[in-house]
Scaffold this motif. Sequence first.
Motif, PDB file in Angstrom:
ATOM      1  N   MET A  13       0.827  -1.212   0.000  1.00  0.00           N
ATOM      2  CA  MET A  13       0.000   0.000   0.000  1.00  0.00           C
ATOM      3  C   MET A  13       0.859   1.259   0.000  1.00  0.00           C
ATOM      4  O   MET A  13       0.515   2.246  -0.651  1.00  0.00           O
ATOM      5  CB  MET A  13      -0.965  -0.018   1.178  1.00  0.00           C
ATOM      6  CG  MET A  13      -2.106  -0.995   0.970  1.00  0.00           C
ATOM      7  SD  MET A  13      -3.391  -0.869   2.210  1.00  0.00           S
ATOM      8  CE  MET A  13      -2.829  -2.088   3.373  1.00  0.00           C
ATOM      9  N   ALA A  14       1.978   1.233   0.693  1.00  0.00           N
ATOM     10  CA  ALA A  14       2.875   2.389   0.697  1.00  0.00           C
ATOM     11  C   ALA A  14       3.415   2.653  -0.709  1.00  0.00           C
ATOM     12  O   ALA A  14       3.495   3.806  -1.150  1.00  0.00           O
ATOM     13  CB  ALA A  14       4.023   2.174   1.680  1.00  0.00           C
ATOM     14  N   GLN A  44      -7.335   7.068 -12.790  1.00  0.00           N
ATOM     15  CA  GLN A  44      -6.286   6.045 -12.700  1.00  0.00           C
ATOM     16  C   GLN A  44      -5.885   5.810 -11.243  1.00  0.00           C
ATOM     17  O   GLN A  44      -5.687   4.673 -10.819  1.00  0.00           O
ATOM     18  CB  GLN A  44      -5.055   6.454 -13.507  1.00  0.00           C
ATOM     19  CG  GLN A  44      -5.256   6.449 -15.003  1.00  0.00           C
ATOM     20  CD  GLN A  44      -4.068   7.059 -15.733  1.00  0.00           C
ATOM     21  OE1 GLN A  44      -3.510   8.074 -15.297  1.00  0.00           O
ATOM     22  NE2 GLN A  44      -3.685   6.435 -16.840  1.00  0.00           N
ATOM     23  N   ALA A  45      -5.753   6.891 -10.509  1.00  0.00           N
ATOM     24  CA  ALA A  45      -5.373   6.780  -9.100  1.00  0.00           C
ATOM     25  C   ALA A  45      -6.440   6.025  -8.311  1.00  0.00           C
ATOM     26  O   ALA A  45      -6.127   5.137  -7.510  1.00  0.00           O
ATOM     27  CB  ALA A  45      -5.137   8.165  -8.501  1.00  0.00           C
ATOM     28  N   ALA A  46      -7.706   6.358  -8.553  1.00  0.00           N
ATOM     29  CA  ALA A  46      -8.801   5.685  -7.857  1.00  0.00           C
ATOM     30  C   ALA A  46      -8.846   4.206  -8.241  1.00  0.00           C
ATOM     31  O   ALA A  46      -9.045   3.338  -7.384  1.00  0.00           O
ATOM     32  CB  ALA A  46     -10.136   6.357  -8.175  1.00  0.00           C
ATOM     33  N   ASP A  47      -8.633   3.901  -9.510  1.00  0.00           N
ATOM     34  CA  ASP A  47      -8.642   2.511  -9.971  1.00  0.00           C
ATOM     35  C   ASP A  47      -7.501   1.721  -9.322  1.00  0.00           C
ATOM     36  O   ASP A  47      -7.698   0.591  -8.863  1.00  0.00           O
ATOM     37  CB  ASP A  47      -8.528   2.477 -11.501  1.00  0.00           C
ATOM     38  CG  ASP A  47      -8.660   1.073 -12.052  1.00  0.00           C
ATOM     39  OD1 ASP A  47      -9.659   0.385 -11.731  1.00  0.00           O
ATOM     40  OD2 ASP A  47      -7.760   0.664 -12.815  1.00  0.00           O
ATOM     41  N   LEU A  48      -6.323   2.307  -9.280  1.00  0.00           N
ATOM     42  CA  LEU A  48      -5.175   1.649  -8.655  1.00  0.00           C
ATOM     43  C   LEU A  48      -5.437   1.411  -7.168  1.00  0.00           C
ATOM     44  O   LEU A  48      -5.145   0.340  -6.640  1.00  0.00           O
ATOM     45  CB  LEU A  48      -3.909   2.489  -8.854  1.00  0.00           C
ATOM     46  CG  LEU A  48      -2.624   1.922  -8.275  1.00  0.00           C
ATOM     47  CD1 LEU A  48      -2.307   0.553  -8.866  1.00  0.00           C
ATOM     48  CD2 LEU A  48      -1.474   2.889  -8.527  1.00  0.00           C
ATOM     49  N   ALA A  49      -6.012   2.390  -6.505  1.00  0.00           N
ATOM     50  CA  ALA A  49      -6.324   2.245  -5.084  1.00  0.00           C
ATOM     51  C   ALA A  49      -7.341   1.118  -4.864  1.00  0.00           C
ATOM     52  O   ALA A  49      -7.160   0.288  -3.976  1.00  0.00           O
ATOM     53  CB  ALA A  49      -6.866   3.560  -4.528  1.00  0.00           C
ATOM     54  N   ARG A  50      -8.391   1.068  -5.682  1.00  0.00           N
ATOM     55  CA  ARG A  50      -9.400   0.005  -5.554  1.00  0.00           C
ATOM     56  C   ARG A  50      -8.788  -1.370  -5.780  1.00  0.00           C
ATOM     57  O   ARG A  50      -9.043  -2.310  -5.026  1.00  0.00           O
ATOM     58  CB  ARG A  50     -10.538   0.229  -6.547  1.00  0.00           C
ATOM     59  CG  ARG A  50     -11.651   1.122  -6.040  1.00  0.00           C
ATOM     60  CD  ARG A  50     -12.853   1.099  -6.964  1.00  0.00           C
ATOM     61  NE  ARG A  50     -12.551   1.604  -8.300  1.00  0.00           N
ATOM     62  CZ  ARG A  50     -12.485   2.891  -8.628  1.00  0.00           C
ATOM     63  NH1 ARG A  50     -12.718   3.812  -7.720  1.00  0.00           N
ATOM     64  NH2 ARG A  50     -12.209   3.264  -9.848  1.00  0.00           N
ATOM     65  N   LEU A 100      -6.667  -2.371  -2.765  1.00  0.00           N
ATOM     66  CA  LEU A 100      -7.501  -2.762  -1.625  1.00  0.00           C
ATOM     67  C   LEU A 100      -8.147  -4.124  -1.849  1.00  0.00           C
ATOM     68  O   LEU A 100      -8.240  -4.931  -0.922  1.00  0.00           O
ATOM     69  CB  LEU A 100      -8.576  -1.708  -1.367  1.00  0.00           C
ATOM     70  CG  LEU A 100      -8.058  -0.388  -0.797  1.00  0.00           C
ATOM     71  CD1 LEU A 100      -9.171   0.655  -0.790  1.00  0.00           C
ATOM     72  CD2 LEU A 100      -7.486  -0.586   0.588  1.00  0.00           C
ATOM     73  N   ASP A 101      -8.568  -4.400  -3.077  1.00  0.00           N
ATOM     74  CA  ASP A 101      -9.192  -5.688  -3.379  1.00  0.00           C
ATOM     75  C   ASP A 101      -8.223  -6.856  -3.243  1.00  0.00           C
ATOM     76  O   ASP A 101      -8.636  -7.986  -2.991  1.00  0.00           O
ATOM     77  CB  ASP A 101      -9.765  -5.692  -4.801  1.00  0.00           C
ATOM     78  CG  ASP A 101     -11.003  -4.817  -4.937  1.00  0.00           C
ATOM     79  OD1 ASP A 101     -11.598  -4.449  -3.895  1.00  0.00           O
ATOM     80  OD2 ASP A 101     -11.365  -4.501  -6.086  1.00  0.00           O
ATOM     81  N   ARG A 103      -8.035  -6.371   6.572  1.00  0.00           N
ATOM     82  CA  ARG A 103      -9.038  -5.335   6.261  1.00  0.00           C
ATOM     83  C   ARG A 103      -9.848  -4.955   7.480  1.00  0.00           C
ATOM     84  O   ARG A 103     -10.427  -5.808   8.143  1.00  0.00           O
ATOM     85  CB  ARG A 103      -9.999  -5.829   5.181  1.00  0.00           C
ATOM     86  CG  ARG A 103      -9.324  -6.121   3.878  1.00  0.00           C
ATOM     87  CD  ARG A 103     -10.313  -6.614   2.895  1.00  0.00           C
ATOM     88  NE  ARG A 103      -9.601  -7.146   1.726  1.00  0.00           N
ATOM     89  CZ  ARG A 103     -10.196  -7.629   0.680  1.00  0.00           C
ATOM     90  NH1 ARG A 103     -11.486  -7.668   0.612  1.00  0.00           N
ATOM     91  NH2 ARG A 103      -9.484  -8.088  -0.329  1.00  0.00           N
ATOM     92  N   ASN A 104      -9.915  -3.669   7.740  1.00  0.00           N
ATOM     93  CA  ASN A 104     -10.791  -3.135   8.777  1.00  0.00           C
ATOM     94  C   ASN A 104     -10.739  -3.873  10.096  1.00  0.00           C
ATOM     95  O   ASN A 104     -11.757  -4.115  10.736  1.00  0.00           O
ATOM     96  CB  ASN A 104     -12.247  -3.129   8.275  1.00  0.00           C
ATOM     97  CG  ASN A 104     -12.408  -2.300   7.028  1.00  0.00           C
ATOM     98  OD1 ASN A 104     -11.832  -1.233   6.900  1.00  0.00           O
ATOM     99  ND2 ASN A 104     -13.193  -2.804   6.098  1.00  0.00           N
TER     100      ASN A 104
END
Length: 99
Positions: free
Chosen positions: A61-62, A77-83, A86-87, A94-95
């Motif tokens: 994640m870092a 692109q940033a949002a897609d990479l983040a999703r 996380l997946d 997770r959480n």
Amino acid sequence: MQNDNPNTERYIAIARACLKAINDTTKNAGDREQKIQAVYQAIDTAFQAEFAEHRQSVAIMATVLERIASGQLDADQAADLARKTLDQQPENTRNTMMH
């Protein structure tokens, strides 16, 4: 510790390693300091083993955050990479509280 806590198995594994080390030190000859160090080493080894996957997830994640922070990706692109990142994280990271 509650049975529904996702870290219960981690605690149990670490506790078992500690108890095994303590039991082993009572059976073996040696001075007190060596026995104490053996228990500390068992605790450290168990702790490192139980949290290795978590440390790897944090490192991934870092790296992703560094890539997003570089500004080379647009917002989508940033949002897609983040999703995607996380997946791919293990369910037990997770959480969940780590203590």
